[in-house]
Design a protein around this motif. Structure first.
Motif: not given
Length: 237
Positions: A87-106
């Motif tokens: 859904l990133a192309p639409h400017h009225h929808i939040v977008r993901v910059f990046a993601t990570y996994i740190a052991r049990r933290e997502l």
């Protein structure tokens, strides 16, 4: 396309847009906490700043879950990332910059960080104001077209949000932005968009009757929820 990286011992971490990182030590992440923004049943949200670039993000964190919920939390995490990237192309929808996994933290790093909070808070403050200013009134009037446009785009992409409510709509730079796609449904690979059975979660105040009654439901349920939100805006105006 997301880039997968694995942290090297002692290496300085630089996170770029689209990255997905596997972090050994979450303290090595280049983010400084600014303030807590809120929390829900499965995650908390913070405002953080990149100490290298000065950029500010909303960080959604899934953590402190028990082993028996590991598969469920992982599914929610990956489902939300996949849908927001679609859904990133639409400017009225939040977008993901990046993601990570740190052991049990997502972790998800999201943009934008709303400068006026969520719509629920905005409506409450607008209602309590003795004399609302014209700028805030125009923001609420814009919500009708902007939110309808965002929902229409979701439908085109075969996405059901499933939890449209003022708390899941941000106000940033005078415009509304849909957020929180954790329980959303992607029907693009299914034969039809209708789902059955008991919903995993819903907000009774804004859900359609068929959702509350555990009946068959489809994208029309999102339309009903948006109608409830727009009705609250009308009441405030």
């Amino acid at each position: 396309m997301a880039q997968n990286q694995k942290q090297q011992s002692g290496a300085r971490i630089v996170i770029n847009e689209g990255d997905h990182l596997d972090i050994v030590d979450k303290n090595a992440l280049p983010y400084q906490l600014i303030k807590n923004l809120g929390h829900g049943a499965n995650a908390s949200v913070e405002m953080v700043q990149d100490i290298h670039t000065g950029s500010v993000y909303a960080r959604k964190i899934f953590r402190n879950y028990t082993l028996w919920r590991l598969d469920e939390v992982n599914r929610l995490f990956h489902n939300e990332v996949k849908i927001m990237r679609r859904l990133a192309p639409h400017h009225h929808i939040v977008r993901v910059f990046a993601t990570y996994i740190a052991r049990r933290e997502l972790g998800l790093l999201l943009l934008p960080v709303a400068d006026s909070g969520d719509l629920a808070t905005f409506l409450r403050e607008y209602h309590d104001s003795q004399s609302p200013n014209d700028y805030d009134t125009q923001i609420l009037l814009k919500c009708f077209g902007c939110l309808a446009s965002g929902l229409a785009f979701m439908k085109q992409q075969a996405i059901r949000h499933k939890d449209i409510k003022p708390q899941n709509i941000l106000i940033h730079q005078g415009s509304p932005v849909y957020t929180d796609f954790g329980i959303s449904y992607d029907s693009s690979q299914a034969e039809h968009s209708t789902t059955t059975g008991r919903p995993r979660a819903f907000s009774r105040r804004y859900c359609a009757p068929e959702v509350a009654d555990f009946c068959d439901r489809n994208s029309k349920s999102d339309v009903f929820s948006l109608g409830c939100v727009l009705l609250e805006i009308l009441v405030a105006l």
